[in-house]
Design a protein around this motif. Structure first.
Motif, PDB file in Angstrom:
ATOM      1  N   ALA A  74      -0.708  57.065  27.100  1.00 35.01           N
ATOM      2  CA  ALA A  74      -0.757  57.433  25.630  1.00 35.01           C
ATOM      3  C   ALA A  74       0.465  57.900  25.345  1.00 35.01           C
ATOM      4  CB  ALA A  74      -2.053  58.388  25.396  1.00 35.01           C
ATOM      5  N   MET A  75       1.257  58.721  26.091  1.00 28.97           N
ATOM      6  CA  MET A  75       2.560  59.038  25.489  1.00 28.97           C
ATOM      7  C   MET A  75       3.592  57.978  25.728  1.00 28.97           C
ATOM      8  SD  MET A  75       2.792  63.013  27.095  1.00 28.97           S
ATOM      9  CE  MET A  75       2.432  62.691  28.686  1.00 28.97           C
ATOM     10  N   ALA A  76       3.460  57.006  26.591  1.00 28.84           N
ATOM     11  CA  ALA A  76       4.147  56.058  26.451  1.00 28.84           C
ATOM     12  C   ALA A  76       4.165  54.978  25.224  1.00 28.84           C
ATOM     13  CB  ALA A  76       4.205  55.110  27.778  1.00 28.84           C
ATOM     14  N   VAL A  77       3.084  54.737  25.003  1.00 24.54           N
ATOM     15  CA  VAL A  77       2.650  54.000  23.529  1.00 24.54           C
ATOM     16  C   VAL A  77       3.364  54.731  22.563  1.00 24.54           C
ATOM     17  CG1 VAL A  77       0.978  53.269  22.210  1.00 24.54           C
ATOM     18  CG2 VAL A  77       0.560  52.990  24.541  1.00 24.54           C
ATOM     19  N   CYS A  78       2.959  56.154  22.269  1.00 19.29           N
ATOM     20  CA  CYS A  78       3.864  56.778  21.152  1.00 19.29           C
ATOM     21  C   CYS A  78       5.211  56.634  21.329  1.00 19.29           C
ATOM     22  CB  CYS A  78       3.259  58.239  21.175  1.00 19.29           C
ATOM     23  SG  CYS A  78       1.521  58.388  20.887  1.00 19.29           S
ATOM     24  N   VAL A  79       5.717  56.833  22.385  1.00 18.66           N
ATOM     25  CA  VAL A  79       7.186  56.620  22.531  1.00 18.66           C
ATOM     26  C   VAL A  79       7.654  55.305  22.134  1.00 18.66           C
ATOM     27  CG1 VAL A  79       9.374  56.628  24.050  1.00 18.66           C
ATOM     28  CG2 VAL A  79       7.739  58.402  24.060  1.00 18.66           C
ATOM     29  N   LEU A  80       6.764  54.121  22.508  1.00 19.66           N
ATOM     30  CA  LEU A  80       7.346  52.691  21.894  1.00 19.66           C
ATOM     31  C   LEU A  80       7.106  52.789  20.454  1.00 19.66           C
ATOM     32  CD1 LEU A  80       5.740  50.895  25.059  1.00 19.66           C
ATOM     33  CD2 LEU A  80       7.987  51.016  24.294  1.00 19.66           C
ATOM     34  N   LEU A  81       6.041  53.013  19.913  1.00 22.70           N
ATOM     35  CA  LEU A  81       5.758  53.174  18.536  1.00 22.70           C
ATOM     36  C   LEU A  81       7.149  54.051  17.803  1.00 22.70           C
ATOM     37  CD1 LEU A  81       1.923  53.923  18.212  1.00 22.70           C
ATOM     38  CD2 LEU A  81       3.358  51.682  17.668  1.00 22.70           C
ATOM     39  N   ILE A  82       7.307  55.129  18.280  1.00 21.98           N
ATOM     40  CA  ILE A  82       8.577  55.908  17.668  1.00 21.98           C
ATOM     41  C   ILE A  82       9.668  54.772  17.638  1.00 21.98           C
ATOM     42  CG2 ILE A  82      10.369  57.355  17.833  1.00 21.98           C
ATOM     43  CD1 ILE A  82       7.836  59.134  19.141  1.00 21.98           C
ATOM     44  N   GLY A  83      10.040  54.177  18.694  1.00 24.57           N
ATOM     45  CA  GLY A  83      11.161  53.201  18.714  1.00 24.57           C
ATOM     46  C   GLY A  83      11.056  51.934  17.880  1.00 24.57           C
ATOM     47  N   ALA A  84       9.850  51.675  17.706  1.00 26.12           N
ATOM     48  CA  ALA A  84       9.464  50.403  16.830  1.00 26.12           C
ATOM     49  C   ALA A  84       9.541  50.720  15.367  1.00 26.12           C
ATOM     50  CB  ALA A  84       7.993  49.976  17.240  1.00 26.12           C
ATOM     51  N   SER A  85       9.313  52.132  14.771  1.00 26.32           N
ATOM     52  CA  SER A  85       9.380  52.213  13.646  1.00 26.32           C
ATOM     53  C   SER A  85      10.872  52.487  12.933  1.00 26.32           C
ATOM     54  CB  SER A  85       9.124  54.013  13.550  1.00 26.32           C
ATOM     55  OG  SER A  85       9.800  54.961  14.048  1.00 26.32           O
ATOM     56  N   PHE A  86      11.947  51.986  13.910  1.00 27.98           N
ATOM     57  CA  PHE A  86      13.160  51.976  13.430  1.00 27.98           C
ATOM     58  C   PHE A  86      13.597  50.506  13.115  1.00 27.98           C
ATOM     59  CE2 PHE A  86      13.309  55.994  15.581  1.00 27.98           C
ATOM     60  CZ  PHE A  86      14.077  56.758  14.648  1.00 27.98           C
ATOM     61  N   VAL A  87      12.479  49.603  13.563  1.00 31.28           N
ATOM     62  CA  VAL A  87      12.694  48.287  13.303  1.00 31.28           C
ATOM     63  C   VAL A  87      12.627  47.811  11.597  1.00 31.28           C
ATOM     64  CG1 VAL A  87      11.919  45.868  13.459  1.00 31.28           C
ATOM     65  CG2 VAL A  87      11.994  47.518  15.484  1.00 31.28           C
ATOM     66  N   PRO A  88      13.543  47.420  10.934  1.00 24.28           N
ATOM     67  CA  PRO A  88      13.677  47.448   9.658  1.00 24.28           C
ATOM     68  C   PRO A  88      12.486  46.144   9.199  1.00 24.28           C
ATOM     69  CG  PRO A  88      15.227  46.320  10.070  1.00 24.28           C
ATOM     70  CD  PRO A  88      14.846  47.081  11.337  1.00 24.28           C
ATOM     71  N   LEU A  89      11.452  46.505   8.237  1.00 19.96           N
ATOM     72  CA  LEU A  89      10.474  45.362   7.708  1.00 19.96           C
ATOM     73  C   LEU A  89      10.671  45.333   6.221  1.00 19.96           C
ATOM     74  CD1 LEU A  89       7.321  46.775   9.700  1.00 19.96           C
ATOM     75  CD2 LEU A  89       8.763  44.911   9.984  1.00 19.96           C
ATOM     76  N   GLY A  90       9.965  44.380   5.641  1.00 22.21           N
ATOM     77  CA  GLY A  90      10.261  44.091   4.378  1.00 22.21           C
ATOM     78  C   GLY A  90      11.294  43.341   3.931  1.00 22.21           C
ATOM     79  N   GLY A  91      11.400  43.086   2.549  1.00 20.53           N
ATOM     80  CA  GLY A  91      12.785  42.331   1.878  1.00 20.53           C
ATOM     81  C   GLY A  91      13.487  41.370   2.725  1.00 20.53           C
ATOM     82  N   SER A  92      14.211  42.178   3.600  1.00 20.82           N
ATOM     83  CA  SER A  92      15.246  41.427   4.472  1.00 20.82           C
ATOM     84  C   SER A  92      14.486  40.516   5.852  1.00 20.82           C
ATOM     85  CB  SER A  92      16.297  42.305   4.745  1.00 20.82           C
ATOM     86  OG  SER A  92      15.769  43.395   5.795  1.00 20.82           O
ATOM     87  N   GLY A  93      13.420  41.170   6.252  1.00 16.58           N
ATOM     88  CA  GLY A  93      12.769  40.586   7.391  1.00 16.58           C
ATOM     89  C   GLY A  93      11.861  39.512   7.283  1.00 16.58           C
ATOM     90  N   GLY A  94      11.788  38.898   6.034  1.00 13.99           N
ATOM     91  CA  GLY A  94      11.017  38.007   5.857  1.00 13.99           C
ATOM     92  C   GLY A  94       9.494  38.529   5.249  1.00 13.99           C
ATOM     93  N   GLU A  95       9.039  39.607   5.566  1.00 15.11           N
ATOM     94  CA  GLU A  95       8.004  40.325   5.269  1.00 15.11           C
ATOM     95  C   GLU A  95       7.710  40.509   3.769  1.00 15.11           C
ATOM     96  OE1 GLU A  95       5.062  41.473   7.249  1.00 15.11           O
ATOM     97  OE2 GLU A  95       6.143  40.227   9.045  1.00 15.11           O
ATOM     98  N   PRO A  96       6.647  40.480   3.105  1.00 12.86           N
ATOM     99  CA  PRO A  96       6.651  40.651   1.869  1.00 12.86           C
ATOM    100  C   PRO A  96       6.616  42.072   1.415  1.00 12.86           C
ATOM    101  CG  PRO A  96       4.717  40.176   2.798  1.00 12.86           C
ATOM    102  CD  PRO A  96       5.481  39.942   3.782  1.00 12.86           C
ATOM    103  N   MET A  97       7.315  42.320   0.386  1.00 12.44           N
ATOM    104  CA  MET A  97       7.605  43.782  -0.185  1.00 12.44           C
ATOM    105  C   MET A  97       6.415  44.243  -0.953  1.00 12.44           C
ATOM    106  SD  MET A  97      11.425  43.443  -1.727  1.00 12.44           S
ATOM    107  CE  MET A  97      11.112  44.933  -2.778  1.00 12.44           C
ATOM    108  N   SER A  98       5.973  45.435  -0.981  1.00 12.35           N
ATOM    109  CA  SER A  98       4.713  46.059  -1.576  1.00 12.35           C
ATOM    110  C   SER A  98       4.970  45.671  -3.149  1.00 12.35           C
ATOM    111  CB  SER A  98       4.510  47.446  -1.251  1.00 12.35           C
ATOM    112  OG  SER A  98       5.646  48.123  -1.994  1.00 12.35           O
ATOM    113  N   PRO A  99       3.714  45.664  -3.944  1.00  9.94           N
ATOM    114  CA  PRO A  99       4.113  45.613  -5.414  1.00  9.94           C
ATOM    115  C   PRO A  99       4.657  46.523  -6.072  1.00  9.94           C
ATOM    116  CG  PRO A  99       1.856  45.000  -4.600  1.00  9.94           C
ATOM    117  CD  PRO A  99       2.348  45.529  -3.398  1.00  9.94           C
ATOM    118  N   PRO A 100       4.720  48.088  -5.619  1.00 12.56           N
ATOM    119  CA  PRO A 100       5.398  49.023  -6.184  1.00 12.56           C
ATOM    120  C   PRO A 100       6.868  48.913  -5.955  1.00 12.56           C
ATOM    121  CG  PRO A 100       3.358  50.117  -5.175  1.00 12.56           C
ATOM    122  CD  PRO A 100       3.442  48.567  -4.667  1.00 12.56           C
ATOM    123  N   ALA A 101       7.134  48.215  -4.691  1.00 14.51           N
ATOM    124  CA  ALA A 101       8.762  48.035  -4.232  1.00 14.51           C
ATOM    125  C   ALA A 101       9.203  47.136  -5.182  1.00 14.51           C
ATOM    126  CB  ALA A 101       8.906  47.800  -2.963  1.00 14.51           C
TER     127      ALA A 101
END
Length: 166
Positions: A74-101
């Motif tokens: 469980a702790m290892a999964v959380c550490v991996l999620l912390i690392g993944a949270s630094f990966v940029p998403l949206g606009g530039s990564g091909g992911e659609p932006m949210s309507p408010p954005a």
């Protein structure tokens, strides 16, 4: 020196977790007030301190979670999620932006002469209101984004100025 005791470290951790959970859920569902957001942000520091105190008070029992098993996984999964949270998403990564954005980007990049009517103002009124709050646009063809430089706080301040009734 204050002795770290489970008698107060655990209840503090539970209480601040409950505070973070409630304010976080309210923010997620856009049911929050500005005070709840501020409380959530500052309580984040308290939860870090409370968790550190809780771990200190329960160190002997906590160490066993580092041995192979569900706790370590469980702790290892959380550490991996912390690392993944630094990966940029949206606009530039091909992911659609949210309507408010999408709306905020459109408003920030549009010329003031197109944005002012959204707030029931003429270009001149909008220029004057913004200048009065320290946000100076060259003319009605300039965008709010050209002077806020992508700073969301300054963009929000400019929109609040425009939204004020005269």
């Amino acid at each position: 020196m204050i002795q770290v005791s489970r008698e107060w470290a655990t209840p503090l951790t539970i209480g601040v977790f409950a505070l973070m959970a409630v304010t976080g859920l309210l923010m997620f569902f856009h049911l929050d007030s500005s005070l709840q957001k501020t409380v959530h942000e500052w309580a984040g520091w308290v939860v870090v301190a409370a968790a550190a105190l809780h771990v200190t008070a329960n160190w002997l029992g906590f160490k066993r979670y580092f041995k192979p098993g569900a706790g370590a996984a469980a702790m290892a999964v959380c550490v991996l999620l912390i690392g993944a949270s630094f990966v940029p998403l949206g606009g530039s990564g091909g992911e659609p932006m949210s309507p408010p954005a999408i709306a905020m980007r459109a408003i920030s990049q549009a010329p003031l002469k197109a944005v002012a009517p959204l707030f029931g103002k003429s270009s001149e009124q909008a220029l004057k209101a913004l200048a009065g709050s320290g946000i100076a646009l060259a003319d009605e063809n300039a965008s709010i984004g050209s002077v806020t430089g992508g700073d969301r706080e300054r963009m929000g301040a400019a929109l609040r100025v425009l939204a004020r009734r005269q």
